[in-house]
Design an enzyme around this catalytic site. Sequence first.
Site, PDB file in Angstrom:
ATOM      1  N   PRO A  78       0.819  -1.219   0.000  1.00  0.00           N
ATOM      2  CA  PRO A  78       0.000   0.000   0.000  1.00  0.00           C
ATOM      3  C   PRO A  78       0.855   1.272   0.000  1.00  0.00           C
ATOM      4  O   PRO A  78       0.352   2.356  -0.287  1.00  0.00           O
ATOM      5  CB  PRO A  78      -0.818  -0.095   1.297  1.00  0.00           C
ATOM      6  CG  PRO A  78      -0.698  -1.508   1.755  1.00  0.00           C
ATOM      7  CD  PRO A  78       0.588  -2.035   1.204  1.00  0.00           C
ATOM      8  N   GLU A 105       3.220  -7.990   8.291  1.00  0.00           N
ATOM      9  CA  GLU A 105       3.270  -6.521   8.270  1.00  0.00           C
ATOM     10  C   GLU A 105       4.041  -6.006   7.055  1.00  0.00           C
ATOM     11  O   GLU A 105       4.109  -4.792   6.845  1.00  0.00           O
ATOM     12  CB  GLU A 105       3.917  -5.982   9.552  1.00  0.00           C
ATOM     13  CG  GLU A 105       3.195  -6.376  10.841  1.00  0.00           C
ATOM     14  CD  GLU A 105       1.709  -6.056  10.804  1.00  0.00           C
ATOM     15  OE1 GLU A 105       1.366  -4.897  10.531  1.00  0.00           O
ATOM     16  OE2 GLU A 105       0.899  -6.978  11.042  1.00  0.00           O
ATOM     17  N   ARG A 142      -2.571  -8.419 -20.782  1.00  0.00           N
ATOM     18  CA  ARG A 142      -3.431  -7.908 -21.852  1.00  0.00           C
ATOM     19  C   ARG A 142      -2.661  -7.094 -22.892  1.00  0.00           C
ATOM     20  O   ARG A 142      -3.121  -6.938 -24.011  1.00  0.00           O
ATOM     21  CB  ARG A 142      -4.583  -7.080 -21.272  1.00  0.00           C
ATOM     22  CG  ARG A 142      -5.525  -7.896 -20.380  1.00  0.00           C
ATOM     23  CD  ARG A 142      -6.562  -7.016 -19.723  1.00  0.00           C
ATOM     24  NE  ARG A 142      -7.330  -6.280 -20.729  1.00  0.00           N
ATOM     25  CZ  ARG A 142      -8.309  -6.791 -21.444  1.00  0.00           C
ATOM     26  NH1 ARG A 142      -8.674  -8.040 -21.255  1.00  0.00           N
ATOM     27  NH2 ARG A 142      -8.925  -6.059 -22.332  1.00  0.00           N
ATOM     28  N   ASP A 157      -9.598   0.065 -25.267  1.00  0.00           N
ATOM     29  CA  ASP A 157      -9.977  -0.088 -23.861  1.00  0.00           C
ATOM     30  C   ASP A 157     -10.051   1.272 -23.198  1.00  0.00           C
ATOM     31  O   ASP A 157      -9.216   2.123 -23.444  1.00  0.00           O
ATOM     32  CB  ASP A 157      -8.925  -0.927 -23.112  1.00  0.00           C
ATOM     33  CG  ASP A 157      -9.347  -2.374 -23.002  1.00  0.00           C
ATOM     34  OD1 ASP A 157     -10.555  -2.629 -23.110  1.00  0.00           O
ATOM     35  OD2 ASP A 157      -8.464  -3.222 -22.822  1.00  0.00           O
TER      36      ASP A 157
END
Length: 232
Positions: A78, A105, A142, A157
């Site tokens: 994150p 963690e 992709r 897209d």
Amino acid sequence: MVEAALREGVVGRAIERGLLDVAIHDLRNFTADRHRSVDDVPYGGGPGMVMKPEPIFKALDAIEARRGGRPTVLLTTPQGARFTQAAAERYSSRPNVVLLCGRYEGVDERVLSRVDEEVSIGDYVLSGGELPALVVIDAVARFVPGVVGDDQSVAEDSFSRGLLDFPHYTRPAVVGAERVPDVLLSGNHAEIRRWRKRESLARTLARRPELLESAALDDEERAILEELKRLV
Ligand code: 4HQ
């Protein structure tokens, strides 16, 4: 979990056809102790466990030796830069990419010396980096030629164009009180193209206006956007 996911869908077929080669490495195979520990208590105390550096270094050395060249090493966290369609396209041209998935963690900070980029798939906390890694693999795959049947659909897209997608409809033309917009039934392809551009731009303006700052718009799109802005 990762093995099962990689057997499915577009990515599964690409691996079967040899367009992609994905190898899964279990860090426990790079441990030396009796318990095959990949984690340990944090220096300084506190809750949770931290991924040990040595199994990660050994795994990266083994991958590098086997693939013959330094791979691009990505860490899913994150704390990373948000993963985007542009990043997916960038990684798709790298000969080898390692997705390092932490649990607990996270990893010992010294592992970052071997990491090229930290990537986050969004602002929420997951229990491991495996799902983010699968997200990255899917979006990158992709862009590999042949993986998606229709190259045109990759180019068009929504995020490759930098805009949100326009609304899609299929048969029947009427469901209850809801009708397919007449223009889509008209057979007027110039009109249809213009309607779709307008819908894409209107949605992007309403929901994700910040995308318009970096979208590559043609003259017609810029004109439609100006008109939409006058209307609000
Ligand atoms: N984690 N985008 C904690 C994430 C995550 C995310 C991955 C949770 C790593 C140790 N990764 N582990 N969001 O939540 O990439």
